[in-house]
Design a protein around this motif. Structure first.
Motif, PDB file in Angstrom:
ATOM      1  N   SER A 104       0.830  -1.212   0.000  1.00 28.30           N
ATOM      2  CA  SER A 104       0.000   0.000   0.000  1.00 28.30           C
ATOM      3  C   SER A 104       0.860   1.256   0.000  1.00 28.30           C
ATOM      4  O   SER A 104       0.494   2.258  -0.629  1.00 28.30           O
ATOM      5  CB  SER A 104      -0.949  -0.006   1.199  1.00 28.30           C
ATOM      6  N   ILE A 105       2.003   1.223   0.670  1.00 26.64           N
ATOM      7  CA  ILE A 105       2.935   2.360   0.626  1.00 26.64           C
ATOM      8  C   ILE A 105       3.490   2.521  -0.783  1.00 26.64           C
ATOM      9  O   ILE A 105       3.633   3.640  -1.293  1.00 26.64           O
ATOM     10  CB  ILE A 105       4.076   2.167   1.647  1.00 26.64           C
ATOM     11  N   ALA A 106       3.807   1.404  -1.445  1.00 26.69           N
ATOM     12  CA  ALA A 106       4.327   1.463  -2.808  1.00 26.69           C
ATOM     13  C   ALA A 106       3.328   2.124  -3.748  1.00 26.69           C
ATOM     14  O   ALA A 106       3.704   2.909  -4.635  1.00 26.69           O
ATOM     15  CB  ALA A 106       4.679   0.057  -3.300  1.00 26.69           C
ATOM     16  N   ARG A 107       2.042   1.817  -3.578  1.00 29.44           N
ATOM     17  CA  ARG A 107       1.027   2.431  -4.438  1.00 29.44           C
ATOM     18  C   ARG A 107       0.976   3.941  -4.239  1.00 29.44           C
ATOM     19  O   ARG A 107       0.782   4.699  -5.202  1.00 29.44           O
ATOM     20  CB  ARG A 107      -0.340   1.812  -4.147  1.00 29.44           C
ATOM     21  N   VAL A 108       1.142   4.392  -3.008  1.00 30.27           N
ATOM     22  CA  VAL A 108       1.142   5.833  -2.743  1.00 30.27           C
ATOM     23  C   VAL A 108       2.376   6.481  -3.363  1.00 30.27           C
ATOM     24  O   VAL A 108       2.285   7.506  -4.055  1.00 30.27           O
ATOM     25  CB  VAL A 108       1.095   6.100  -1.226  1.00 30.27           C
ATOM     26  N   LEU A 109       3.538   5.888  -3.154  1.00 29.90           N
ATOM     27  CA  LEU A 109       4.782   6.487  -3.626  1.00 29.90           C
ATOM     28  C   LEU A 109       4.869   6.528  -5.148  1.00 29.90           C
ATOM     29  O   LEU A 109       5.477   7.437  -5.715  1.00 29.90           O
ATOM     30  CB  LEU A 109       5.980   5.709  -3.066  1.00 29.90           C
ATOM     31  N   ARG A 110       4.277   5.564  -5.810  1.00 22.82           N
ATOM     32  CA  ARG A 110       4.386   5.491  -7.274  1.00 22.82           C
ATOM     33  C   ARG A 110       3.295   6.284  -7.990  1.00 22.82           C
ATOM     34  O   ARG A 110       3.369   6.458  -9.207  1.00 22.82           O
ATOM     35  CB  ARG A 110       4.316   4.033  -7.728  1.00 22.82           C
ATOM     36  N   SER A 111       2.297   6.761  -7.280  1.00 20.80           N
ATOM     37  CA  SER A 111       1.180   7.442  -7.930  1.00 20.80           C
ATOM     38  C   SER A 111       1.569   8.862  -8.354  1.00 20.80           C
ATOM     39  O   SER A 111       1.936   9.689  -7.511  1.00 20.80           O
ATOM     40  CB  SER A 111      -0.027   7.509  -6.984  1.00 20.80           C
TER      41      SER A 111
END
Length: 516
Positions: free
Chosen positions: A239-246
């Motif tokens: 879920s952190i990866a989705r935030v950082l990559r958005s």
């Protein structure tokens, strides 16, 4: 008298059990006391009452909020099951597209009705499947219904694409950090704070798992979902990866593989976003070495004094409630004592020794000052190089653009062989322009490298100036980062009992960088 006897002897009409099927694609208006489904059913019921021998079954078959693009609808599936069971003879609908908007599905349903001996009637289109002409007409209508559905889908996709290209939000789940108002994204300050904190933590720790753990510990949790697990949601690495990559948080709207300037407010600046993407795409030593066993802060630095190979984290042993850590010679672990007889070394003692030596070396502040000068010179050199290269490429783009404009005017004016020669030159200049523009766009990565180097310099020098105070407050990941940036090698001589820590030669690093 004869006519009366003929009417009296005429057979009674065959009794047919009828089921009314109603459907509406959306749920809008279904909460009303008299809605679209009720209107369809009332019209069908009036039609059945006008037919001799037709009776309505007790079961209702209403699908509200289901598309006609497929037949995965609960009421419709119940209806088909009752047809197969011989409980229904005629299906009555208001319009043929209430049954299905897919020609393939419609054909399959008709085959299923025919097998069960049932038929189908559309009350507003005045035909049924009981005769060949009715079946032909119905297939034609279904073809138009499917065509209409596909046209609506294409128009919807085109509308979404056009809106995305203009940077508009086109609906769906509201991204974390925003709220939806008047079909637009507005900043949700409470969640936006969490997003900004996630980027800040990632640039500091470079580990998504660490970011998730830190946010959960602080109580900065993700938005609770309608079907969340008991106890509330927690941040995870994914879920952190989705935030950082958005790219949404940097003010961009994505459609396919392309990014467009969004009309929604951004939560982070471009520099922060590019730095995060650079770190996410890195596969270098800095990210790999802290991935496992972060408490072994000398991992990658400690060397065996006998064979010179790396000392790796060893297994821990718990006794009397205490945990013991060791560094083990990789040669001995792989090939046995014949190749290296070095024994496991206590991790805590060696790490404390190295930290004590660094504390002594940084106590007066001269080491931090000297390193700051060297790193500042390196950053200045990188920044100057970047500015010079960008200036040169911008000049090339302007020159090639002017040349292509001039040659384009000549192509329009000339004819014959002269025109062909100018067109050849124009193709060369266009290729040169494309190459210069591509290199100028690629230069953005160098800008990110300079920004990362500058932020790393500030963090590194700040940690050195207060090494004795900040070391104990650092996470194991950051302790390992600091040691790997400062220490070149640590070796332990088992026979001599001497532990030697060599610092990085920043003079040599700077010289090598300038030579490159």
């Amino acid at each position: 008298m004869t006519k009366q006897r003929q009417r009296a002897s005429a057979p009674a009409p065959e009794t047919k059990r009828c089921a009314i099927y109603t459907r509406k694609s959306t749920t809008m208006g279904l909460e009303q006391e008299f809605n679209s489904l009720d209107a369809q059913r009332e019209a069908c019921l009036a039609y059945i009452e006008r037919q001799q021998g037709w009776t309505l079954v007790d079961e209702r078959y209403d699908d509200g909020g289901f598309t006609g693009a497929n037949i995965d609808r609960p009421a419709f599936q119940r209806l088909l099951a009752d047809v197969d069971a011989g409980k229904v003879d005629v299906i009555v609908v208001y319009k043929v597209d209430r049954l299905s908007r897919s020609l393939l599905d419609f054909v399959k349903v008709m085959e299923r009705l025919s097998t069960a001996g049932a038929s189908f009637v559309s009350i507003t289109q005045n035909f049924s499947t009981a005769d060949a002409m009715g079946r032909l007409t119905m297939n034609m209508l279904m073809s138009f219904a499917e065509f209409e559905r596909e046209m609506i889908s294409e128009r919807t996709r085109d509308k979404i694409a056009g809106a995305r290209r203009k940077g508009k939000w086109t609906g769906g789940p509201v991204p974390f950090g925003y709220s939806a108002k008047d079909k637009k994204l507005v900043v949700n300050e409470a969640e936006a704070h969490v997003v900004r904190e996630a980027f800040t933590l990632f640039l500091a720790h470079r580990q998504m798992a660490t970011v998730a753990r830190e946010l959960n510990k602080r109580g900065l949790l993700p938005r609770a979902s309608k079907h969340g697990r008991k106890g509330g949601p927690l941040w995870s690495k994914d879920s952190i990866a989705r935030v950082l990559r958005s790219p949404l948080y940097a003010g961009r709207m994505m459609y396919g593989d392309e990014l467009y300037e969004g009309e929604h407010p951004r939560l982070i600046d471009d520099v922060t976003y590019r730095q995060a993407q650079k770190l996410l795409g890195m596969a270098g030593r800095e990210l790999r070495v802290t991935g496992t066993n972060p408490e072994y802060v000398l991992r990658g630095l400690l060397r065996c004094g006998l064979c010179g190979e790396a000392m790796c984290p060893g297994s821990t042993t718990k006794k009397s409630g205490k945990t013991y850590r060791f560094y083990r010679c990789s040669t001995r672990d792989k090939y046995g004592t014949d190749r290296c007889s070095a024994r496991p070394l206590p991790a805590r003692a060696i790490e404390d020794f190295v930290v004590a030596r660094i504390t002594e070396a940084t106590a007066d502040g001269t080491l931090a000052e000297r390193i700051q000068v060297k790193l500042a010179a390196r950053v200045a050199k990188e920044r100057t190089t970047f500015v010079e290269v960008r200036k040169a490429l911008s000049a090339q783009v302007a020159e090639a653009l002017a040349a292509t404009s001039r040659l384009t005017e000549e192509v329009v004016r000339l004819e014959g062989r002269a025109r062909e020669l100018v067109e050849a030159k124009l193709r060369v200049e266009a290729t040169r322009l494309d190459d210069a523009e591509r290199r100028l766009r690629a230069l953005e990565d160098d800008a990110v490298n300079v920004e990362l180097l500058e932020s790393q310099q500030e963090w590194f020098v700040g940690a050195l100036r207060n090494f004795g105070k900040v070391w104990g407050d650092m996470t194991p990941e950051n302790q390992g980062r600091l040691l790997r940036a400062l220490v070149a090698k640590v070796s332990v001589g088992e026979e001599t009992g001497v532990c030697r820590a060599e610092l990085v030669n920043f003079d040599a690093v700077a010289s090598a960088k300038e030579a490159a």
